[in-house]
Design a protein around this motif. Structure first.
Motif, PDB file in Angstrom:
ATOM      1  N   GLY A   1       0.805  -1.217   0.000  1.00 55.99           N
ATOM      2  CA  GLY A   1       0.000   0.000   0.000  1.00 55.99           C
ATOM      3  C   GLY A   1       0.834   1.261   0.000  1.00 55.99           C
ATOM      4  N   VAL A   2       1.883   1.295   0.807  1.00 55.91           N
ATOM      5  CA  VAL A   2       2.752   2.471   0.853  1.00 55.91           C
ATOM      6  C   VAL A   2       3.481   2.641  -0.482  1.00 55.91           C
ATOM      7  CG1 VAL A   2       4.827   3.423   1.916  1.00 55.91           C
ATOM      8  CG2 VAL A   2       3.031   2.480   3.341  1.00 55.91           C
ATOM      9  N   GLY A   3       3.958   1.526  -1.067  1.00 52.63           N
ATOM     10  CA  GLY A   3       4.673   1.610  -2.334  1.00 52.63           C
ATOM     11  C   GLY A   3       3.815   2.196  -3.440  1.00 52.63           C
ATOM     12  N   ASP A   4       2.574   1.716  -3.547  1.00 48.41           N
ATOM     13  CA  ASP A   4       1.671   2.228  -4.584  1.00 48.41           C
ATOM     14  C   ASP A   4       1.386   3.712  -4.396  1.00 48.41           C
ATOM     15  OD1 ASP A   4       1.578  -0.300  -5.605  1.00 48.41           O
ATOM     16  OD2 ASP A   4      -0.451  -0.767  -4.913  1.00 48.41           O
ATOM     17  N   SER A   5       1.048   4.094  -3.164  1.00 52.09           N
ATOM     18  CA  SER A   5       0.649   5.483  -2.917  1.00 52.09           C
ATOM     19  C   SER A   5       1.821   6.444  -3.051  1.00 52.09           C
ATOM     20  CB  SER A   5       0.021   5.600  -1.520  1.00 52.09           C
ATOM     21  OG  SER A   5       0.919   5.149  -0.521  1.00 52.09           O
ATOM     22  N   VAL A   6       2.993   6.054  -2.583  1.00 47.16           N
ATOM     23  CA  VAL A   6       4.165   6.933  -2.706  1.00 47.16           C
ATOM     24  C   VAL A   6       4.539   7.118  -4.177  1.00 47.16           C
ATOM     25  CG1 VAL A   6       6.646   7.072  -2.254  1.00 47.16           C
ATOM     26  CG2 VAL A   6       5.079   6.457  -0.411  1.00 47.16           C
TER      27      VAL A   6
END
Length: 547
Positions: free
Chosen positions: A325-330
Motif C-alpha cells: 500500500g505504501v509503495g503504490d501510494s508513494v
C-alpha cells in the motif's frame, strides 16, 4: 497556474478516465468506501475465525488428519486444559483443596455464542483409556461445558481382590490423616498414575479438563473461566498454572492478535514520520495511511466472508500489505508533486499522475497477485489460504490507490508536498546517480558488479540448501511466557506435552481382547520405550495409551 492539456493518448487511457469519474463524484466515492469498510467490519465482528490448531497445518486430504478425527470420534478430543498444581500433594490440606478445585472446575457454565458439537464420546479420553468406563466421568450435568474431568480425586483404579478384579475410585474411601503415608506409597507405586496425574516425587499433580467442542470466542471464554476459578485457590503451598493444547491454542490466538496490534501501531507511527518527512503535508500522510488501513480492513473482511481463518501464516499479511500500500501510494504521490512543481493545476496533476503510474502499478499488482495465487499449489492449507487472502489484499491496495488517494489529493490547493519549485536533485536522485556511477561507466565496474552479484547468488543457494523444516508452536511464544514455562514443567516432571497417538484396529472377532493382539501391543510398547532418536538423543518418556 498553467492550464496544461495532456496528450490525447493519456486522456483516452483507462486510469485517466477512471480517476476523472472518481473526482467528479468524489463524495459518492467516499460514501462507497465507507459502506464497504462498514461491511468489512461487520464480517470481521461476526464471522472472523482464529485457528492456530496443529491440524490446520496438515495437508489437504491428509491421512493423518483422517485418523486423528477417527481417534477423536472414538476416544474423545485430545485438546484439553491441564491444570498443573505444585505443593505437598499427599498432605491433608492439599488434597482437600484439590478436591474443592476439582469440583469447581467440573461445574464451569458458559452461555455459548457459537454452539459446537456436544457429542464428545465418553467412552475414553485420549491418553486416559485406562481410567474410563461406560458411565463417563464426573457429574457434569446442569449446563456445564465440561464433558470430562479427571484428577487424583476421581481416578478410576483397577485392583485385584479375592473375587477377581474390582474397579473403583482411587480415593474412595477418602484416606484418613493417619493413612496418608500409606496412600502416598500406593499411588507412587502405581505406574498407571505416576507421570500422568502425579510426578514421582509427589510435588506436582494435574487436573485434566475436557470441554465440549468450542469455537471462536467461546474458546477464549472457557480459558478465562478456568483461570478465574483456579486464581482463587493459588497460594505459596498450592501453586497453579495452566497447560494443555486448549490453553496453547488460546494463548497463540492472543499472542497473534497482540502482535498484529503492536505491528499496526508501530508501522503507523513509522509511516507517519516518514510520510511527514517526505511530503511535508497532512494529506501526504493521510493518503498512504488510509490505503494501508483500508487494505488490511477489507482483506480481513474478505477472509471472514469467504470463511478463511486467521492463522499464524496469514498473521504476516498486515506487514505485507503495508509495504504494498505504501509503495503504490508513494509512487503516485511522488509523480503528482513533480507535476505540480511543473505548473499543472491540482486536478490535472492528479489525473496525469494516475494515468502515468496506473499502468506500472497495475502490472506490479498483477505479477504479485499471480505469485501469491501460485500458493494454491501448496499442499499445506494455511499457505493456500494466505496466498488467496494476500492476492485479494494486493488488488484492494491497488484499487484504493486509484480511488481514495485522488479524492484526498483533490482537497489540496497550493502545497507542493515538500518538493522545491526549482528542479534540483533531491536526496533520492543523488543516491540513484551515485549507484549509476558505481555500476556503470567502465567495463571493470560492470564486471565487478556482476561478480559480486554471482557471489551473493551462490551464497543464497548454499543457504537455501541448509534450510530445514521446523514446526514447534511452543517457539512462537515469547521467552518467559507462563504457559511456556508450564509446558516445560510438565515435560520435566510428568508425562510430557508432545504426544504420538496410534490408532489400532483389530480384525479379530474378539476385538482387542484377543491374546495375540495384547501380546503384540506389549511388544510394540517395549519397542517404543527402547527407541532413542539418533539426532537429539530423546526418547519416549511414558506410554499413556496402551492397554
Amino acid at each position: 497556474m498553467e492550464t496544461h492539456t495532456p496528450p490525447e493518448a493519456i486522456q483516452r487511457g483507462l486510469f485517466y478516465r477512471w480517476v476523472a469519474i472518481v473526482l467528479r463524484f468524489r463524495f459518492l466515492s467516499i460514501l462507497g468506501i465507507a459502506l464497504i469498510s462498514a461491511l468489512a467490519v461487520y464480517n470481521i465482528a461476526t464471522k472472523m475465525r482464529l485457528d492456530n490448531s496443529l491440524e490446520t497445518f496438515t495437508t489437504e486430504g491428509s491421512k493423518a488428519k483422517e485418523i486423528l478425527e477417527e481417534f477423536r470420534s472414538e476416544f474423545g478430543r485430545d485438546s484439553v486444559f491441564l491444570v498443573l498444581i505444585e505443593g505437598d500433594v499427599f498432605s491433608e490440606a492439599f488434597l482437600l483443596k484439590l478436591k474443592d478445585l476439582h469440583e469447581q472446575l467440573s461445574e464451569i457454565q458458559l452461555s455459548l455464542e457459537e454452539p459446537g458439537d456436544t457429542s464428545t464420546s465418553s467412552e475414553g479420553a485420549a491418553g486416559f483409556d485406562d481410567v474410563a468406563d461406560e458411565s463417563g466421568w464426573g457429574e457434569e450435568g446442569g449446563g456445564t461445558i465440561v464433558d470430562e474431568i479427571i484428577s487424583l480425586i476421581n481416578f478410576r483404579q483397577t485392583r485385584s481382590s479375592q473375587e477377581g478384579i474390582s474397579v473403583g475410585e482411587l480415593m474412595d474411601p477418602w484416606p484418613e490423616k493417619a493413612q496418608l503415608q500409606e496412600f502416598r506409597k500406593t499411588v507412587l507405586n502405581d505406574k498407571q498414575i505416576v507421570k500422568k496425574f502425579v510426578d514421582a516425587d509427589g510435588r506436582y499433580t494435574t487436573i485434566m479438563v475436557r470441554t465440549q467442542v468450542l469455537h471462536g470466542k467461546d474458546k477464549i471464554r472457557a480459558y478465562d473461566a478456568v483461570q478465574e476459578i483456579y486464581e482463587k485457590y493459588k497460594a505459596d503451598d498450592f501453586k497453579i498454572s495452566l497447560g494443555g493444547l486448549s490453553a496453547l491454542n488460546t494463548s497463540l490466538n492472543r499472542v497473534m492478535l497482540m502482535d498484529m496490534k503492536t505491528l499496526i501501531i508501530l508501522s503507523w507511527i513509522s509511516m507517519t514520520l516518514i510520510m511527514g518527512f517526505l511530503f511535508r503535508h497532512i494529506l501526504g500522510v493521510i493518503g498512504p495511511l488510509s490505503i494501508v488501513l483500508l487494505s488490511a480492513l477489507w482483506t480481513a473482511g474478505a477472509m471472514a466472508f469467504f470463511d478463511l481463518p486467521m492463522t499464524m501464516m496469514s498473521n504476516m499479511l498486515p506487514a505485507f500489505l503495508i509495504s504494498v500500500g505504501v509503495g503504490d501510494s508513494v509512487h503516485l504521490q511522488s509523480l503528482y508533486r513533480d507535476l505540480r512543481r511543473e505548473g499543472l493545476s491540482n486536478q490535472q496533476a492528479i489525473l496525469q499522475a494516475a494515468a502515468l503510474t496506473g499502468k506500472p502499478i497495475f502490472f506490479t499488482t498483477l505479477t504479485t497477485m499471480v505469485g501469491l495465487l501460485s500458493f494454491r499449489f501448496a499442499s499445506v492449507i494455511p499457505i493456500q489460504e494466505m496466498g488467496m487472502a494476500g492476492a485479494i489484499g494486493v488488488f484492494v491496495a491497488f484499487a484504493l490507490t486509484l480511488t481514495i488517494l485522488p479524492v484526498l489529493l483533490s482537497f489540496n490547493k497550493t502545497s507542493l508536498f515538500g518538493v522545491k519549485r526549482e528542479a534540483n536533485n533531491d536526496f533520492i536522485q543523488k543516491l540513484v546517480t551515485l549507484a549509476d556511477q558505481i555500476s556503470a561507466g567502465t567495463k571493470g565496474r560492470r564486471n565487478a558488479v556482476i561478480a559480486i552479484t554471482l557471489i551473493c547468488c551462490g551464497g543464497a543457494i548454499i543457504g537455501a540448501n541448509s534450510l530445514r523444516v521446523w514446526h514447534n508452536p511452543m517457539s512462537w511464544l515469547p521467552p518467559g511466557n507462563e504457559l511456556k514455562e508450564t509446558f516445560k514443567t510438565i515435560d520435566s516432571h510428568l508425562t510430557g506435552t508432545s504426544n504420538i497417538q496410534m490408532l489400532i484396529e483389530s480384525s479379530s472377532p474378539h476385538g482387542m481382547k484377543d491374546l495375540e493382539i495384547i501380546q503384540g501391543l506389549e511388544k510394540l510398547e517395549a519397542y517404543a520405550y527402547a527407541y532413542v532418536d539418533a539426532e537429539t538423543g530423546k526418547r519416549i518418556v511414558k506410554d499413556i495409551t496402551s492397554l
